[in-house]
Motif scaffolding. Sequence first.
Motif: not given
Length: 230
Positions: A96-121
């Motif tokens: 629903g939106a475009t995500a862009t860095t305002v300055d140099e940034s560090v992010v962690y990337e979680l794929r949906n299938e990985m997070f689904a497993k986290w929620i199960e656990q």
Amino acid sequence: MRQTRRVDKNVVLSSPLFAGISSGEAKALLETVPQLTLRRGKTLYREGEPGDRLYVIAEGKIKLGNRSNDRESLLAVLGPGDLFGELSLFDPGPRGATATTVDESVVYELRNEMFAKWIEQHPPMAMYLLGVLAAKLRRANESLGDMVFADVPGRLAKALLDLANRFGVPEGICVRLTHGLTQEELAQLVGATRETVNKTLADFELRGWIRREGRSLVVQDLERLGSRAR
């Protein structure tokens, strides 16, 4: 750009995403997540693209915006500890939106299938994530109300206070805010023209409430700026 960089992981671990589990479990989960270092102006995803992952900010700022009828709007500016892209977990439709860095940034990337497993656990994570979504919906409703009932100076004062509270650095009785936004982006954030925002900032400066310094400013009178925001 994908690379590993030393960051303060406690910032990420303080995110509501990990609020329902122990610190040991949270640290173990975070070790399994890819870390991305991104230059300023990097687009992570665009409005309309399919979404299959969410992100947690470790450093820097990310702006979320969209376009409608050849007009751009800035929906939010997010910082360390904030989540974005999480709607793809519940609605696999287009972004629903475009995500862009305002300055140099560090992010962690979680794929949906990985997070689904986290929620199960760790089922409590789902409840805290719903809390994050509810808070974002509440802020969206407040922003809609501001667009209808508040004038541009009031909306701009409120936006500057919000940015100062989240990203500002105290300097005595003042707060230095390095927001990294252009006047056009500030205008998009409050739903106004660049010219109107420029005039309003000049008025705030004339009154002694702020002092402008490029893409940063110093809030010199929090109380009066706060009164104008109400």
